[in-house]
Design an enzyme around this catalytic site. Structure first.
Site, mmCIF file in Angstrom:
data_model
loop_
_atom_site.group_PDB
_atom_site.id
_atom_site.type_symbol
_atom_site.label_atom_id
_atom_site.label_comp_id
_atom_site.label_asym_id
_atom_site.label_seq_id
_atom_site.Cartn_x
_atom_site.Cartn_y
_atom_site.Cartn_z
ATOM 1 N N GLU A 116 -14.252 -36.734 4.259
ATOM 2 C CA GLU A 116 -14.314 -36.892 5.705
ATOM 3 C C GLU A 116 -15.772 -36.980 6.155
ATOM 4 O OE1 GLU A 116 -10.460 -35.676 7.699
ATOM 5 O OE2 GLU A 116 -11.792 -33.953 7.765
ATOM 6 N N HIS A 130 -12.889 -27.686 6.492
ATOM 7 C CA HIS A 130 -12.985 -28.833 7.411
ATOM 8 C C HIS A 130 -14.392 -28.851 8.015
ATOM 9 C CE1 HIS A 130 -12.316 -31.401 10.889
ATOM 10 N NE2 HIS A 130 -11.245 -31.856 10.268
ATOM 11 N N SER A 178 -11.208 -40.975 12.004
ATOM 12 C CA SER A 178 -10.740 -42.023 12.919
ATOM 13 C C SER A 178 -9.755 -42.994 12.261
ATOM 14 C CB SER A 178 -11.936 -42.769 13.523
ATOM 15 O OG SER A 178 -12.778 -41.860 14.211
ATOM 16 N N GLY A 206 -13.375 -37.942 14.778
ATOM 17 C CA GLY A 206 -13.211 -37.820 16.228
ATOM 18 C C GLY A 206 -14.138 -38.724 17.026
ATOM 19 N N ASN A 208 -3.744 -33.471 11.229
ATOM 20 C CA ASN A 208 -4.433 -32.238 11.634
ATOM 21 C C ASN A 208 -4.434 -32.174 13.162
ATOM 22 O OD1 ASN A 208 -6.181 -30.129 12.103
ATOM 23 N ND2 ASN A 208 -8.012 -31.196 11.372
ATOM 24 N N LYS A 212 -5.539 -29.869 15.018
ATOM 25 C CA LYS A 212 -6.699 -29.109 15.533
ATOM 26 C C LYS A 212 -6.238 -28.130 16.620
ATOM 27 C CE LYS A 212 -9.543 -33.078 14.486
ATOM 28 N NZ LYS A 212 -10.884 -33.618 14.490
ATOM 29 N N GLU A 253 -15.415 -29.312 10.884
ATOM 30 C CA GLU A 253 -15.553 -28.558 12.141
ATOM 31 C C GLU A 253 -15.721 -27.071 11.837
ATOM 32 O OE1 GLU A 253 -12.110 -30.199 14.097
ATOM 33 O OE2 GLU A 253 -13.142 -32.113 14.290
HETATM 34 C C1 PEP Z 1 -9.842 -34.675 11.132
HETATM 35 O O1 PEP Z 1 -9.707 -33.837 12.008
HETATM 36 O O2 PEP Z 1 -9.788 -34.302 9.968
HETATM 37 C C2 PEP Z 1 -10.048 -36.085 11.502
HETATM 38 C C3 PEP Z 1 -10.220 -36.944 10.546
HETATM 39 O O3 PEP Z 1 -10.045 -36.396 12.847
HETATM 40 P P1 PEP Z 1 -9.962 -37.885 13.505
HETATM 41 O O4 PEP Z 1 -8.867 -38.618 12.801
HETATM 42 O O5 PEP Z 1 -9.672 -37.640 14.950
HETATM 43 O O6 PEP Z 1 -11.290 -38.534 13.271
#
Ligand code: PEP
Length: 251
Positions: A167, A95, A213, A173, A9, A11, A97
């Site tokens: 998630e 998601h 992460s 992040g 992703n 973003k 976010e």
């Molecule tokens: C994501 O954006 O779905 C995500 C898991 O980000 P990150 O790997 O940076 O934590």
């Protein structure tokens, strides 16, 4: 039985040219690589460029969001039909976010998944608890509510291609990966909830990804868990070397 998926992703990162450079590097290093399904999700503005680079490859394209309506006066929005015409096979829905920064509710995510499946696209439904919810012991309740709400009214036959991403919001992040046992517990709960809602056959076939992460250093341990069928990768998907190392986790 469930082929692993590694999805990146991007973003709100990378211009079309930067997307082209990153994806060209991936393509070069993944010729005939079929151990996992690979999906990348650039921003809308890079989809056309990504489609050009990926068209003759097995790397699949996902959009990060979609509007629930088929068309109309929704300035700034993009429909499922437009995404399909831009080369997408997948759409990330709900998601965290989007849920937390743009107030997307389960009801809205439900409508988005409806628009996605109606267009023959495949949804990647994201669910996950916040740190506060986890500390209150509400993780499973939150996951159950998000899955039930986002998938309410769907028939089994609508969801054959569904992918769910667990998630935990506190891991996204932040550099704080969930311990693999906690990631597995979340994914296992999601599968058991899907079983209750849609029966064992569908639940056993749905790929459940972990996201939060994920890095080259922790992917192998996560993938060793029984109910983790892949990863949704944010930050580490922006560097070709890191993403390639994650894709080739079992080498
Ligand atoms: C994501 O954006 O779905 C995500 C898991 O980000 P990150 O790997 O940076 O934590």
């Amino acid at each position: 039985m469930r082929k692993p998926i590694i999805a990146g992703n991007h973003k709100m990162n990378l211009t079309p040219l930067q997307t082209r450079n990153l994806l060209t590097e991936l393509v070069k290093n993944l010729i005939d690589y079929d151990q996992v399904e690979i999906i990348v999700s650039p921003p809308f503005t890079s989809l056309a460029m990504a489609d050009e680079v990926l068209r003759a490859t097995d790397i699949q394209l996902a959009a990060q969001n979609v509007h629930q309506a088929a068309q109309g006066a929704y300035t700034g929005e993009v429909s499922a039909k437009m995404l399909k015409a831009s080369g997408c096979q997948w759409v990330i829905c709900g998601h965290s976010e989007r849920r937390n920064l743009f107030q997307e509710s389960n009801e809205l995510v439900n409508k988005k998944i409806r628009a996605v499946t109606a267009m023959g696209l495949k949804p990647i439904l994201c669910v996950g608890e916040t740190l506060a919810e986890r500390e209150l012991g509400q993780t499973n309740q939150v996951l159950a509510r998000q899955i039930s709400g986002s998938l309410q009214g769907f028939q089994q036959s609508d969801l054959l291609e569904l992918v769910v991403a667990y998630e935990p919001v506190w891991a996204i992040g932040t550099g704080k990966t969930a311990a693999s046992a906690d990631a597995e517990a979340g994914c296992q709960f999601i599968r058991s909830h899907l079983k209750t809602q849609f029966g064992p056959k569908l639940a056993d076939s749905i790929r459940i990804l972990y996201g939060g992460s994920v890095k080259p250093g922790n992917i192998k341990e996560l993938m060793a868990e029984k109910n983790i069928d892949g990863a949704l990768v944010g930050g580490a998907s922006l560097k070709s070397a890191d993403f390639l190392a994650i894709v080739k986790y079992h080498e």
